[in-house]
Enzyme design. Structure first.
Site, PDB file in Angstrom:
ATOM      1  N   ARG A  18       0.941  -1.391   0.384  1.00 20.72           N
ATOM      2  CA  ARG A  18       0.131   0.054  -0.088  1.00 20.72           C
ATOM      3  C   ARG A  18       1.001   1.010   0.339  1.00 20.72           C
ATOM      4  NH1 ARG A  18      -1.599   0.811   4.255  1.00 20.72           N
ATOM      5  NH2 ARG A  18      -1.715  -0.548   5.228  1.00 20.72           N
ATOM      6  N   TYR A  59      13.999 -16.214  -0.331  1.00 27.22           N
ATOM      7  CA  TYR A  59      14.580 -15.207   0.426  1.00 27.22           C
ATOM      8  C   TYR A  59      16.198 -15.137   0.360  1.00 27.22           C
ATOM      9  CZ  TYR A  59      10.553 -14.688   3.450  1.00 27.22           C
ATOM     10  OH  TYR A  59       9.456 -14.796   3.929  1.00 27.22           O
ATOM     11  N   LEU A  75       8.746  -8.212   6.853  1.00 28.86           N
ATOM     12  CA  LEU A  75       8.644  -9.268   7.122  1.00 28.86           C
ATOM     13  C   LEU A  75       7.646  -9.602   8.720  1.00 28.86           C
ATOM     14  CD1 LEU A  75      11.842 -11.644   6.248  1.00 28.86           C
ATOM     15  CD2 LEU A  75       9.468 -11.558   4.956  1.00 28.86           C
ATOM     16  N   LYS A  98       9.834  -1.246  10.825  1.00 31.44           N
ATOM     17  CA  LYS A  98       9.473  -1.193  12.724  1.00 31.44           C
ATOM     18  C   LYS A  98       8.865  -2.198  13.313  1.00 31.44           C
ATOM     19  CE  LYS A  98       5.675   0.044  13.303  1.00 31.44           C
ATOM     20  NZ  LYS A  98       5.087  -0.881  13.020  1.00 31.44           N
ATOM     21  N   ASP A 178       3.550  -3.175  17.728  1.00 27.62           N
ATOM     22  CA  ASP A 178       3.065  -2.519  16.520  1.00 27.62           C
ATOM     23  C   ASP A 178       2.825  -1.433  16.896  1.00 27.62           C
ATOM     24  OD1 ASP A 178       1.989  -3.640  13.825  1.00 27.62           O
ATOM     25  OD2 ASP A 178       0.532  -2.760  15.149  1.00 27.62           O
ATOM     26  N   TYR A 236      -9.656   4.801  16.497  1.00 26.29           N
ATOM     27  CA  TYR A 236      -8.125   5.686  15.457  1.00 26.29           C
ATOM     28  C   TYR A 236      -8.253   6.802  16.787  1.00 26.29           C
ATOM     29  CZ  TYR A 236      -4.987   7.805  13.221  1.00 26.29           C
ATOM     30  OH  TYR A 236      -3.477   8.136  12.432  1.00 26.29           O
TER      31      TYR A 236
END
Length: 335
Positions: A18, A59, A75, A98, A178, A236
């Site tokens: 994206r 890979y 990944l 990150k 995350d 959000y």
């Protein structure tokens, strides 16, 4: 001829598709030459979608490819260290999603390896490249709200689909790694090094063994407080405010603004309010351009300066995980 950085994509994640791939395609000094995924069919589909003629590889093949100068690693978090290290050992520059790794020790090891090899290693916190934060830093340096006293920041998103890898403990999932790393990294940006964890709470989904929300309290060496919220259980929110001795400076859509978003920085004092409207900026394009420029320049003279915030943020993550009070997810309590 104008030099071009040949980039291989290690992983076909949603963020790669994206945001990062379009940014790479829009960067004249970058070219996507290879794509690798665990599923060869996924790599082939992604390579075709890229419109660049990129090869679909494993890979290992991508890391050995002569036409790959740099690798973008997107990944699962648990795989970042392994494959970023392999890319550096193969002589490739690395742009890693990150968090760079899941521990401070692993992050430090990667930054040292990159320095030893003279390679560029960057953690892809794209928000750091948005000009709105540099403007915030200038306003603070100019004393616009007086001496900073407290930073409050939130990065929260609604619940994810049950199959999302961010609910997988074995893949380095959880809200802290995350979402929580964003306000932690912001605190390091605005308050400087030496931050200490004064307290932390994590809400844990025990069935999945991952944290789904959290609150962290930090204190800087000069006594500025930071209250940082994050999670997968909210409407959000992506914003922060610096509360100073004479006023408050607020930024909205701080971490993931659309490329068309015109940021509005709001300064509020007791009897006065002003707004600073800034031009729109594509932080993904700016992040990719910065990485490309650094990699094409050769041995990285800014490696130490960029490594320190990465290792410092990873240290804070370790401290939060080690000291946090853990409470059950409220959804589980109702069952």
């Amino acid at each position: 001829m104008t030099p071009v950085l040949r980039v291989g994509l290690l992983g076909c994640s949603s963020i790669a598709r994206r945001r990062t791939l379009p940014a790479l395609r829009a960067t004249p000094a970058a070219a996507v030459t290879a794509v690798a995924a665990r599923d060869p069919r996924r790599a082939e589909a992604f390579a075709a979608e890229s419109g660049t003629g990129a090869a679909a590889l494993t890979y290992e093949q991508l890391l050995a490819a002569d036409d790959v100068d740099a690798v973008y690693v997107s990944l699962p978090n648990s795989e970042h260290h392994r494959w970023a290290e392999a890319a550096l050992l193969a002589g490739k520059h690395v742009l890693c999603e990150k968090p760079m790794t899941t521990t401070a020790a692993a992050t430090t090891a990667l930054t040292r390896l990159a320095a030893e090899r003279g390679l560029v290693l960057r953690e892809n916190f794209t928000f750091l490249h948005h000009p709105q934060h540099a403007r915030v830093q200038r306003l603070l340096a100019d004393g616009r709200i007086g001496a900073p006293r407290t930073l409050t920041a939130e990065f929260c998103i609604p619940p994810l689909p049950g199959t999302d890898i961010r609910y997988r403990a074995d893949l380095g999932g959880g809200a802290l790694l995350d979402a929580g790393v964003y306000p932690l990294r912001l605190a390091r940006l605005l308050l400087g090094p030496g931050l200490a964890v004064a307290g932390a709470t994590l809400r844990v989904d025990k069935a999945r063994d991952v944290d789904v929300a959290g609150l962290v309290l930090l204190v800087s060496p000069d006594g500025v407080f930071a209250s940082l919220g994050f999670g997968f259980q909210h409407g959000y929110r992506s914003r922060y405010a610096v509360h100073g001795a004479t006023g408050t400076l607020t930024a909205d859509k701080a971490f993931t603004p659309p490329a068309t978003w015109q940021p509005v920085l709001r300064v509020e004092e007791q009897d006065h309010t002003e707004e600073h409207t800034l031009p729109a900026a594509d932080q993904f394009a700016l992040a990719v351009a910065a990485f490309t420029t650094a990699a094409l320049a050769g041995p990285d003279p800014t490696g130490a300066a960029t490594a320190a915030p990465c290792t410092d943020t990873a240290r804070l993550v370790d401290e939060v995980l080690a000291t946090a009070v853990r409470v059950p997810d409220h959804e589980e309590l109702r069952r």
